[in-house]
Scaffold this active site. Structure first.
Site, PDB file in Angstrom:
ATOM      1  CG  ASP A  19      42.108  41.091  38.202  1.00 38.32           C
ATOM      2  OD1 ASP A  19      41.340  41.980  38.596  1.00 38.32           O
ATOM      3  OD2 ASP A  19      41.802  40.234  37.358  1.00 38.32           O
ATOM      4  CD  GLU A  30      38.735  48.020  44.580  1.00 39.53           C
ATOM      5  OE1 GLU A  30      38.126  48.418  43.549  1.00 39.53           O
ATOM      6  OE2 GLU A  30      38.417  48.323  45.745  1.00 39.53           O
ATOM      7  N   GLY A  58      36.150  48.650  41.823  1.00 42.28           N
ATOM      8  CA  GLY A  58      35.407  49.670  42.559  1.00 42.28           C
ATOM      9  C   GLY A  58      34.697  49.141  43.792  1.00 42.28           C
ATOM     10  CG  ASP A  97      36.025  42.409  33.623  1.00 43.80           C
ATOM     11  OD1 ASP A  97      36.422  42.872  34.703  1.00 43.80           O
ATOM     12  OD2 ASP A  97      36.467  41.364  33.130  1.00 43.80           O
TER      13      ASP A  97
HETATM   14  C1  GAL Z   1      39.129  40.158  35.539  1.00 40.87           C
HETATM   15  C2  GAL Z   1      39.674  41.505  35.148  1.00 40.87           C
HETATM   16  C3  GAL Z   1      39.978  41.450  33.667  1.00 40.87           C
HETATM   17  C4  GAL Z   1      41.007  40.379  33.400  1.00 40.87           C
HETATM   18  C5  GAL Z   1      40.536  39.048  33.968  1.00 40.87           C
HETATM   19  C6  GAL Z   1      41.635  37.994  33.934  1.00 40.87           C
HETATM   20  O1  GAL Z   1      38.822  40.173  36.887  1.00 40.87           O
HETATM   21  O2  GAL Z   1      38.728  42.504  35.448  1.00 40.87           O
HETATM   22  O3  GAL Z   1      40.443  42.713  33.246  1.00 40.87           O
HETATM   23  O4  GAL Z   1      42.235  40.736  33.986  1.00 40.87           O
HETATM   24  O5  GAL Z   1      40.116  39.165  35.302  1.00 40.87           O
HETATM   25  O6  GAL Z   1      41.203  36.756  34.417  1.00 40.87           O
END
Ligand code: GAL
Length: 368
Positions: A142, A178, A180, A200
């Protein structure tokens, strides 16, 4: 080939978000995760194809161990991650874990998670080798502002981990996120099995519609072994009605999206379970007819999305985005077919029908 079909499973992240979309890390424990794994088996989800149980951000101890390896939180994951992976495997499931290419995880960045040195930056080989030794089958990797925090480049750092995973000697599905930001569909198919296409997804109708809108030009980029990922499912979470859950699921199926459930499986209603394991919907998601679904008709209130099926037919979603009923005519798009049926109800239709779809709902149809 890894991820020949869109991966299916459960991920811990969406389960413990409160009504402000803020996570409660105290709820993420080895017992709670194993209870979800047991529920995956008992509810019929494993039998329906959901096989990965993925531990997302927030499982980590505040520090790495003396060998520089990540470890589970000392109080919440007392038996350790390798033992948890073994137990997940003994349920018949595959085990996934979370890390980041930079120095800070998103929970550190956004949720005051107090820890140090968790990121995989310059530790790609240490982490990939540890994951392989523990029996990890899936890595969610991530971005979390690493270009701003660490001054690194996305393609380069995702490639480093991709190479480290390949060198580890274990088949580990590589799922990157990332959001997109850097047109991942242009380069991620070379180095990953799935890449997030958007920010998200939240358990709100406007978030679902916004995410769908951002999938419109992405159908040429996915294929078996490399999938566009519009984010994990919010089905079953507070904020979505029955019809919104349904429309969300039908749309993810028509997009050949990875299906990672994100609800509390130990407490889901029968209705949510029956939706998540619906064989007709899952069959469409998992079927590669040569392209993921694309939008073939679009107004402000309603879309039609369609995808080819490997049996020579087509699947389509009639999506009512609005707050009033919409009547769809099938004939302009599907009159060449001789049969049609409603996948969710099993009822026969005609390719010449007009169909009324309730507000914020969808109908999924197979044509042959
Ligand atoms: C975000 C990600 C989520 C989750 C979260 C964890 O950036 O899009 O799906 O993984 O971080 O902190």
């Amino acid at each position: 080939m890894l991820a020949q079909r869109p991966p299916m499973g459960w991920n811990s992240w969406n389960v413990n978000l409160n009504s402000n979309d803020y996570p409660d890390f105290d709820q993420l424990t080895e017992d709670s995760v194993l209870a979800q794994g047991q529920a995956m088996v008992d509810s019929g989800m494993l039998a329906a194809g959901y096989e990965y149980l993925v531990l997302d951000d927030g499982f980590q101890n505040a520090r790495r161990d003396h060998r520089g390896r990540l470890q589970g939180h000392a109080r919440r994951f007392r038996s350790g991650i390798p033992a948890l992976a073994d137990q997940v495997h003994s349920l018949g499931l595959k085990f996934g874990i979370y890390s980041v290419p930079g120095s800070l995880t998103c929970a550190q960045q956004y949720n005051d998670y107090v820890a140090d040195g968790l990121g995989s930056i310059d530790k790609e080989t240490i982490d990939a080798d540890a994951f392989a030794e523990w029996g990890v089958d899936y890595l969610k990797y991530d971005w979390c502002r690493a270009h701003l925090n660490d001054g690194i480049l996305a393609v380069e750092s995702f490639t480093k981990m991709s190479n480290a995973l390949k060198a580890s000697g274990r088949d580990i599905v590589f799922s990157i996120s990332e959001y997109g930001l850097f047109k991942p569909h242009e380069w991620a198919p070379e180095i990953t099995q799935l890449w997030r296409t958007t920010d998200d997804l939240f358990a709100r109708w406007d978030s679902i519609l916004r995410t769908i809108e951002l999938q419109t030009d992405l159908h040429p980029f996915s294929k078996p072994g490399s999938w566009n990922d519009p984010d994990m499912l919010q089905i079953g979470n507070h904020g979505l009605t029955s019809s919104e859950n349904r429309a969300h699921f039908f749309m993810w199926a028509i997009l050949n999206a990875p299906l990672m459930a994100g609800t509390d499986l130990t407490r889901m209603s029968d209705e949510v379970r029956d939706l998540l394991i619906h064989p007709g919907v899952i069959e469409i998601d998992q079927d590669w007819g040569g392209s993921q679904g694309r939008r073939i008709s679009n107004t402000e209130s309603a879309d039609i999305w369609a995808k080819p099926m490997s049996d020579g037919g087509e699947a389509a979603v009639l999506l009512n985005k609005s707050d009033s009923a919409v009547r769809f005519s099938l004939a302009p798009h599907f009159e060449a077919y001789s049969t049609a049926f409603d996948v969710f109800t099993g009822l026969a239709l005609s390719p010449l029908d007009t169909i009324e779809v309730a507000p914020r709902d969808a109908v999924l149809i197979r044509f042959n």
